[in-house]
Design a protein around this motif. Structure first.
Motif, short mmCIF file in Angstrom:
data_model
loop_
_atom_site.label_atom_id
_atom_site.label_comp_id
_atom_site.label_asym_id
_atom_site.label_seq_id
_atom_site.Cartn_x
_atom_site.Cartn_y
_atom_site.Cartn_z
N MET A 22 -21.73 -3.22 -38.99
CA MET A 22 -22.51 -2.46 -39.75
C MET A 22 -23.86 -3.19 -39.87
O MET A 22 -24.94 -2.90 -39.81
CB MET A 22 -21.90 -1.94 -40.97
N GLY A 23 -23.48 -4.57 -40.43
CA GLY A 23 -24.49 -5.19 -40.76
C GLY A 23 -25.47 -5.72 -39.63
O GLY A 23 -26.52 -5.85 -39.87
N MET A 24 -24.85 -6.11 -38.46
CA MET A 24 -25.66 -6.45 -37.32
C MET A 24 -26.51 -5.25 -36.87
O MET A 24 -27.46 -5.35 -36.15
CB MET A 24 -24.53 -7.02 -36.10
N LYS A 25 -25.96 -4.03 -36.79
CA LYS A 25 -26.66 -2.64 -36.41
C LYS A 25 -27.82 -2.70 -37.41
O LYS A 25 -29.09 -2.24 -36.82
CB LYS A 25 -25.89 -1.51 -36.35
N HIS A 26 -27.69 -2.79 -38.67
CA HIS A 26 -28.71 -2.66 -39.70
C HIS A 26 -29.67 -3.86 -39.43
O HIS A 26 -30.92 -3.72 -39.45
CB HIS A 26 -28.20 -3.04 -41.01
N HIS A 27 -29.25 -4.97 -39.03
CA HIS A 27 -30.27 -6.15 -38.58
C HIS A 27 -30.99 -5.51 -37.42
O HIS A 27 -32.27 -6.08 -37.33
CB HIS A 27 -29.65 -7.34 -38.44
N GLY A 28 -30.41 -5.18 -36.35
CA GLY A 28 -30.96 -4.73 -35.10
C GLY A 28 -30.77 -5.79 -33.89
O GLY A 28 -30.31 -6.86 -34.24
N GLU A 29 -31.21 -5.27 -32.97
CA GLU A 29 -30.72 -6.18 -31.55
C GLU A 29 -31.48 -7.52 -31.55
O GLU A 29 -32.61 -7.61 -32.01
CB GLU A 29 -31.13 -5.46 -30.43
N ILE A 30 -30.63 -8.50 -31.14
CA ILE A 30 -31.34 -9.91 -30.97
C ILE A 30 -31.63 -9.92 -29.68
O ILE A 30 -31.12 -9.69 -28.69
CB ILE A 30 -30.33 -10.94 -31.30
N HIS A 31 -33.22 -10.20 -29.72
CA HIS A 31 -33.77 -10.44 -28.14
C HIS A 31 -34.13 -11.79 -27.73
O HIS A 31 -33.97 -12.18 -26.67
CB HIS A 31 -35.23 -9.56 -28.10
N ASP A 32 -34.65 -12.65 -29.04
CA ASP A 32 -34.95 -13.72 -28.62
C ASP A 32 -33.86 -14.90 -28.83
O ASP A 32 -33.26 -15.04 -29.82
CB ASP A 32 -36.14 -13.97 -29.40
N MET B 1 -37.80 -16.65 -23.38
CA MET B 1 -36.26 -16.76 -23.39
C MET B 1 -35.85 -15.34 -23.89
O MET B 1 -35.18 -15.27 -24.87
CB MET B 1 -35.75 -17.61 -24.20
N ILE B 2 -36.07 -14.39 -23.22
CA ILE B 2 -35.70 -13.06 -23.43
C ILE B 2 -35.07 -12.48 -22.20
O ILE B 2 -35.27 -11.92 -21.36
CB ILE B 2 -36.87 -12.13 -23.80
N PRO B 3 -33.54 -12.60 -22.24
CA PRO B 3 -32.76 -12.25 -20.98
C PRO B 3 -32.37 -10.79 -21.12
O PRO B 3 -32.70 -10.18 -22.03
CB PRO B 3 -31.40 -12.99 -21.25
N SER B 4 -32.30 -10.34 -19.94
CA SER B 4 -32.13 -8.81 -19.89
C SER B 4 -30.79 -8.40 -20.58
O SER B 4 -29.78 -9.25 -20.78
CB SER B 4 -31.95 -8.36 -18.41
N TYR B 5 -30.55 -7.13 -20.85
CA TYR B 5 -29.44 -6.52 -21.67
C TYR B 5 -28.41 -6.89 -21.10
O TYR B 5 -27.15 -7.09 -21.46
CB TYR B 5 -29.93 -4.95 -22.05
N MET B 69 -21.19 -12.22 -33.57
CA MET B 69 -22.08 -11.24 -34.40
C MET B 69 -23.24 -10.88 -33.55
O MET B 69 -23.96 -9.85 -33.43
CB MET B 69 -22.66 -11.92 -35.48
N ALA B 70 -23.73 -11.96 -32.84
CA ALA B 70 -24.97 -11.54 -31.95
C ALA B 70 -24.71 -10.40 -30.86
O ALA B 70 -25.26 -9.49 -30.76
CB ALA B 70 -25.19 -12.78 -30.94
N LEU B 71 -23.41 -10.51 -30.47
CA LEU B 71 -22.88 -9.28 -29.27
C LEU B 71 -23.11 -7.85 -30.07
O LEU B 71 -23.42 -7.02 -29.51
CB LEU B 71 -21.62 -9.60 -28.67
N LEU B 72 -22.71 -8.04 -31.22
CA LEU B 72 -22.40 -6.69 -31.93
C LEU B 72 -23.91 -6.24 -32.32
O LEU B 72 -23.99 -5.06 -32.79
CB LEU B 72 -21.39 -6.81 -33.19
N SER B 73 -24.87 -6.97 -32.55
CA SER B 73 -26.15 -6.45 -32.66
C SER B 73 -26.69 -5.41 -31.71
O SER B 73 -27.51 -4.73 -31.91
CB SER B 73 -27.20 -7.82 -32.75
N TRP B 74 -26.24 -5.52 -30.48
CA TRP B 74 -26.68 -4.61 -29.43
C TRP B 74 -25.47 -3.77 -28.79
O TRP B 74 -25.80 -2.65 -28.60
CB TRP B 74 -27.58 -5.10 -28.29
#
Lengths: 120, 147
Positions: A22-32, B1-5, B69-74
Motif C-alpha cells: 500500500m505504502g509503495m503504491k501510495h509513493h508511486g513507481e520508482i523510475h530513476d 539511468m531510467i531502465p525500461s519497465y 519495496m522498489a519492486l512493489l512500487s510498480w
C-alpha cells in the motif's frame, strides 16, 4: 512453541507486506535509480505512514522468525511460514484491488501446494 | 539511468530472490552456531548479531527488503509473491547441498509445483491496469510487449 512462533510470523508478515505494498503504491513507481534519486526516495519513505507501520510489523516478524529458526530446521521454518501467502493474495484482491486472473490464481495455488509439500 | 519497465522488473526480481535465499541461508547457518534464542533476554538477540554469518545474513535481508519495496512500487503484490517464491525451492536445494538436510521425494514434488506456479504467474502482466484512470499509451504498449 514452534507453532506459536509460526502463527506470530505469519500474522506479522501478512500485515507487514500488504501495508508495505500500500505504502509503495501510495509513493508511486520508482523510475530513476541514480544514487541521488534513490536517496530522495528513502527520505520520502521515512515519512510514509504505511511504510513505518510495515517496518514495525516486519521487525516483529523478523525476531519471531529468528527465534523460530533457532529451535527448528530452516527447511521447516521457511515453508511453514509461507501460509502468509494465501492471506496476502486474498488481501491483495480485496484491499489493493489487484486484478487476479485465472493464471495468477492457479499459480498462487500451485505455489501454496508446493510450499505445503515442502514442509512435510 | 531510467531502465525500461520490463528490464527493471526482471533485474529486481532476481535481486529479491537471491538476497532472500542467501540472507536466510547465512542467518540459519549463523544461528546454528549461536544456539537457541527462545526464552533468552532481548540482549541475546543483539549478541547474536555479532556472529559474522548472522551479520552478513541480516545485511542481505536488509538489501532484500529495499529491493522488494522498489519492486512493489510498480508491480502487483499478487505477482511479486508467487514469483519470488522460487526462493523456497532454492532454499530447500541449498539446505540439501550445504546443510545436508534431508529432502524427501515429497519435498522434491513441492519444489516442482512451485516452479510450475512461478511459470504460470510469470505469464501474467506484472501490474494490474488502473481501474479509475486512463493508462498512458506508453505503458499500454510496454505491457503488450511484456506478455
Amino acid at each position: 512453541m514452534k507453532w506459536l512462533l509460526v502463527a506470530i510470523v505469519v500474522a506479522t508478515t501478512t500485515v507487514g507486506e500488504v501495508v508495505q505494498a500500500m505504502g509503495m503504491k501510495h509513493h508511486g513507481e520508482i523510475h530513476d535509480f541514480s544514487p541521488t534519486a534513490l536517496g530522495r526516495v528513502l527520505a520520502t519513505l521515512t515519512r510514509n505512514r504505511y511504510i513505518l507501520i510495515s517496518f514495525l510489523a516486519m521487525a516483529f516478524s523478523f525476531f519471531a522468525f529468528m527465534a523460530l529458526i533457532s529451535v527448528a530446521d530452516l527447511s521447516f521454518a521457511v515453508p511453514a511460514t509461507a501460509a502468509s501467502y494465501v492471506m496476502e493474495t486474498i488481501l491483495a484482491k480485496v484491499l489493493l484491488k489487484e486484478h487476479i486472473g485465472f493464471k495468477r490464481w492457479a499459480g498462487a495455488l500451485l505455489v501454496t501446494g508446493g510450499v505445503t509439500l515442502l514442509s512435510m | 539511468m531510467i531502465p525500461s519497465y520490463r528490464i527493471k522488473t526482471r533485474i529486481f526480481t532476481v535481486i529479491v530472490i537471491l538476497t532472500n535465499v542467501f540472507g536466510n541461508f547465512l542467518l540459519g547457518l549463523g544461528l546454528r552456531q549461536v544456539g537457541s534464542l527462545v526464552g533468552r533476554s532481548p540482549l541475546a538477540y543483539i549478541f547474536a548479531l555479532f556472529n559474522p554469518l548472522v551479520a552478513v545474513g541480516v545485511g542481505l535481508l536488509i538489501a532484500w527488503m529495499l529491493s522488494h519495496m522498489a519492486l512493489l512500487s510498480w508491480a502487483d503484490l499478487s505477482y511479486v509473491l508467487p514469483i519470488t517464491s522460487i526462493g523456497y525451492a532454492l532454499t530447500a536445494f541449498m539446505g540439501w547441498i550445504f546443510l545436508h538436510e534431508l529432502v524427501s521425494p515429497t519435498r522434491w514434488a513441492g519444489v516442482a509445483l512451485i516452479v510450475l506456479g512461478v511459470i504460470m504467474v510469470g505469464h501474467t502482466a506484472p501490474r494490474s491496469p488502473k481501474p479509475d484512470a486512463v493508462a498512458e499509451p506508453e505503458t499500454v504498449l510496454e505491457e503488450v510487449f511484456t506478455r
